[in-house]
Design a protein around this motif. Structure first.
Motif, PDB file in Angstrom:
ATOM      1  N   HIS A 114       0.946  -1.133  -0.002  1.00 15.76           N
ATOM      2  CA  HIS A 114       0.082   0.041   0.091  1.00 15.76           C
ATOM      3  C   HIS A 114       1.131   1.276   0.019  1.00 15.76           C
ATOM      4  O   HIS A 114       2.125   1.146   0.312  1.00 15.76           O
ATOM      5  CB  HIS A 114      -1.064   0.005   1.067  1.00 15.76           C
ATOM      6  CG  HIS A 114      -2.132  -1.092   1.213  1.00 15.76           C
ATOM      7  ND1 HIS A 114      -3.020  -1.149   0.245  1.00 15.76           N
ATOM      8  CD2 HIS A 114      -1.978  -2.201   2.087  1.00 15.76           C
ATOM      9  CE1 HIS A 114      -3.740  -2.168   0.608  1.00 15.76           C
ATOM     10  NE2 HIS A 114      -3.295  -2.831   1.468  1.00 15.76           N
ATOM     11  N   ASP A 155      -4.286   6.716   0.989  1.00 15.11           N
ATOM     12  CA  ASP A 155      -5.300   6.065   0.322  1.00 15.11           C
ATOM     13  C   ASP A 155      -5.918   6.958  -0.855  1.00 15.11           C
ATOM     14  O   ASP A 155      -6.111   6.523  -2.028  1.00 15.11           O
ATOM     15  CB  ASP A 155      -6.465   6.156   1.219  1.00 15.11           C
ATOM     16  CG  ASP A 155      -6.573   4.915   2.267  1.00 15.11           C
ATOM     17  OD1 ASP A 155      -5.748   3.983   1.690  1.00 15.11           O
ATOM     18  OD2 ASP A 155      -6.971   5.235   3.415  1.00 15.11           O
ATOM     19  N   GLU A 181      -3.068   6.030  -3.757  1.00 17.82           N
ATOM     20  CA  GLU A 181      -3.414   4.867  -3.913  1.00 17.82           C
ATOM     21  C   GLU A 181      -4.516   4.463  -5.036  1.00 17.82           C
ATOM     22  O   GLU A 181      -4.460   3.870  -5.991  1.00 17.82           O
ATOM     23  CB  GLU A 181      -3.455   3.878  -2.931  1.00 17.82           C
ATOM     24  CG  GLU A 181      -3.492   2.454  -3.268  1.00 17.82           C
ATOM     25  CD  GLU A 181      -3.345   1.629  -2.130  1.00 17.82           C
ATOM     26  OE1 GLU A 181      -3.486   0.346  -2.239  1.00 17.82           O
ATOM     27  OE2 GLU A 181      -2.784   2.309  -1.264  1.00 17.82           O
ATOM     28  N   SER A 220      -6.138   9.272   6.516  1.00 17.22           N
ATOM     29  CA  SER A 220      -5.848   8.602   5.014  1.00 17.22           C
ATOM     30  C   SER A 220      -4.746   9.122   4.139  1.00 17.22           C
ATOM     31  O   SER A 220      -4.289   8.603   3.455  1.00 17.22           O
ATOM     32  CB  SER A 220      -7.207   8.376   4.220  1.00 17.22           C
ATOM     33  OG  SER A 220      -8.207   7.553   4.854  1.00 17.22           O
ATOM     34  N   PHE A 264      -3.386   3.729   5.350  1.00 17.14           N
ATOM     35  CA  PHE A 264      -4.314   2.942   4.471  1.00 17.14           C
ATOM     36  C   PHE A 264      -5.311   2.264   5.204  1.00 17.14           C
ATOM     37  O   PHE A 264      -5.915   0.853   5.077  1.00 17.14           O
ATOM     38  CB  PHE A 264      -3.389   2.058   3.467  1.00 17.14           C
ATOM     39  CG  PHE A 264      -2.529   0.916   4.174  1.00 17.14           C
ATOM     40  CD1 PHE A 264      -2.930  -0.246   4.698  1.00 17.14           C
ATOM     41  CD2 PHE A 264      -1.330   1.273   4.765  1.00 17.14           C
ATOM     42  CE1 PHE A 264      -2.437  -1.160   5.513  1.00 17.14           C
ATOM     43  CE2 PHE A 264      -0.675   0.396   5.475  1.00 17.14           C
ATOM     44  CZ  PHE A 264      -0.914  -0.750   5.737  1.00 17.14           C
ATOM     45  N   LEU A 266      -8.430   2.697   4.886  1.00 17.15           N
ATOM     46  CA  LEU A 266      -9.478   2.423   4.209  1.00 17.15           C
ATOM     47  C   LEU A 266      -9.511   1.066   3.525  1.00 17.15           C
ATOM     48  O   LEU A 266     -10.276   0.406   2.760  1.00 17.15           O
ATOM     49  CB  LEU A 266      -9.714   3.548   3.035  1.00 17.15           C
ATOM     50  CG  LEU A 266     -10.573   4.563   3.327  1.00 17.15           C
ATOM     51  CD1 LEU A 266     -10.563   5.728   2.434  1.00 17.15           C
ATOM     52  CD2 LEU A 266     -11.956   4.209   3.831  1.00 17.15           C
ATOM     53  N   HIS A 267      -8.185   0.307   3.522  1.00 18.93           N
ATOM     54  CA  HIS A 267      -7.876  -0.928   3.024  1.00 18.93           C
ATOM     55  C   HIS A 267      -7.855  -1.960   3.978  1.00 18.93           C
ATOM     56  O   HIS A 267      -7.614  -3.021   4.130  1.00 18.93           O
ATOM     57  CB  HIS A 267      -6.326  -0.916   2.343  1.00 18.93           C
ATOM     58  CG  HIS A 267      -6.510  -0.299   1.080  1.00 18.93           C
ATOM     59  ND1 HIS A 267      -6.308   1.001   0.968  1.00 18.93           N
ATOM     60  CD2 HIS A 267      -6.648  -0.739  -0.304  1.00 18.93           C
ATOM     61  CE1 HIS A 267      -6.306   1.462  -0.312  1.00 18.93           C
ATOM     62  NE2 HIS A 267      -6.572   0.253  -1.168  1.00 18.93           N
TER      63      HIS A 267
END
Length: 428
Positions: free
Chosen positions: A315, A319, A322, A376, A380, A382-383
């Motif tokens: 990652h 976010d 990415e 974020s 990461f 949100l992953h």
């Protein structure tokens, strides 16, 4: 309806307790549960024939993003069809869970149940994290070996991801205190439910988490000033913060100071993070329109890596970058749509409902999402499926059209006299 509410809360508990739902088996359970829950709702809606389907304003951009990912697969605009399909399954599961949440959490009674669940669950996870910190033996849950290393806190392998969880749950307890939506006899209970997650956040010594919480306080202060609310009740929130600082000082403030002054060997250095951000930007520049495919950063990144340290980059620790690299401008437009809907509708609800209990709920969701989105920029979260699910639920809390329960409805000529209940008025 209550069964579906409990089932949705149980899925949240599982996703967080299973190390954030990052492992394949946990993701499989999460995705299967989402499908089953949607089927249960559909069967109930068909049988009762009384269901009025609601659509959350943040659902459309997520569906649009799913369509972008489907297009990546159909037109083979992805570096790995398999990885993109795996991520698409998780995205669809999140959409299904958000849709069901929109149907089962509608009234103030429904949301009070959710609020007490989030506060209680956050308290339990925080207590577990503090106990683990004090008695840590190098294993998750005191018995599971960490094969790939980590700096754990609570159920998470990475303490920064616990911080992401704490950023989402703390405002749910803290903001009703600040806005005076808690009766005096309930101050101690709600204050305690805010105190321990807050203390655990500082004890986790997550730099990104602490800075993001500071951003939450900034957003809260700005909105309280603009709405001219809070008043003497702000003191209750200040007391909770003071007690949290005292608790952290007693348990080990030196760790936080050391963490801000030096890096730990298992973490990505600031130089490596900067290099990863620059390299991820180069990936986007080479694939500007549709990206390399959702979930493919780990496969594509080695060809762009400029600072090799013999570690796998899965990652980008950002976010937003990415998402740009993996979905291009098409995906970025969907993300911008989501953020616009989140802030527009939540602020609109705040303006319309002014100082009601519903406004306190909207503000809790908005502040929680704001801190999470700041985090974020450097991580990461949100992953992490568990954190992502909780984030979407808090975003729904911020934007939902919360209605009064049917049992409390008054004739139209008396509606202006009806008082919105506060957090203390929980169903028995």
């Amino acid at each position: 309806m209550r069964t579906l509410q409990i089932a949705l809360c149980a899925i949240v508990v599982f996703a967080i307790a299973a190390h954030g739902g990052v492992e394949d088996w946990a993701r499989a359970v999460l995705e299967t549960s989402a499908g089953l829950l949607f089927v249960l709702w559909a069967v109930r809606a068909y049988v009762t024939r009384e269901e009025r389907v609601l659509i959350s304003p943040i659902l459309a951009p997520l569906l649009a993003l799913a369509l972008v990912v489907v297009a990546q697969i159909l037109f083979r605009a992805t570096a790995s069809i398999y990885e993109t399909r795996i991520e698409l399954q998780l995205l669809v599961a999140m959409v299904l869970l958000l849709f069901v949440a929109t149907q089962v959490f509608r009234t103030t009674d429904d949301w009070r149940l959710f609020v007490w669940f989030i506060m209680s669950f956050g308290f339990v996870v925080a207590i577990f994290g503090i106990l683990q910190h004090l008695t840590f033996n190098g294993k998750l849950y005191w018995f599971r070996e960490m094969r790939y290393g980590g700096i754990p806190f609570g159920p998470y392998v990475n303490r920064n991801h616990f911080a992401g969880f704490a950023e989402l749950v703390i405002p749910v307890a803290l903001i009703p205190l600040v806005l005076g939506k808690v009766r005096r006899e309930r101050w101690f209970a709600v204050g305690l439910l805010a105190l321990f997650p807050l203390g655990a956040l500082f004890l986790s010594a997550s730099r990104g988490g602490i800075i993001s919480f500071a951003a939450e306080l900034g957003v809260l202060a700005l909105l309280v000033i603009l709405r001219r609310s809070g008043g003497k009740h702000v003191l209750a929130g200040a007391v909770v913060l003071l007690l949290a600082f005292m608790m952290v000082s007693w348990l080990g403030a030196h760790q936080i100071l050391e963490r801000f002054s030096s890096m730990q060997s298992l973490e990505v250095t600031s130089g490596k993070r900067a290099s990863m951000r620059a390299d991820t930007w180069h990936i986007f520049r080479d694939h500007p329109w549709a990206g390399t495919g959702l979930g493919t950063l780990q496969m594509v990144f080695p060809a762009y890596e400029t600072l090799y340290d013999a570690k796998v980059v899965n990652h980008a620790h950002n976010d937003y970058l990415e998402a740009l690299a993996e979905t291009g401008i098409a995906g970025a437009a969907c993300c911008a749509w989501f953020l616009g809907a989140l802030f527009f509708h939540s602020l609109r609800r705040l303006l319309l409902q002014d100082k009601s209990f519903s406004a306190a709920l909207h503000l809790s969701g908005l502040v929680a999402c704001s801190g999470f989105l700041v985090h974020s920029l450097v991580d990461f979260n949100l992953h992490i499926p568990g954190n992502a699910l909780l984030f979407f639920l808090m975003a729904h809390l911020a934007t939902a059209d919360i209605s009064a329960p049917p049992s409390s409805a008054f004739p139209r000529r008396h509606q202006h006299q009806h008082r919105q209940p506060d957090l203390a008025e929980i169903t028995h």
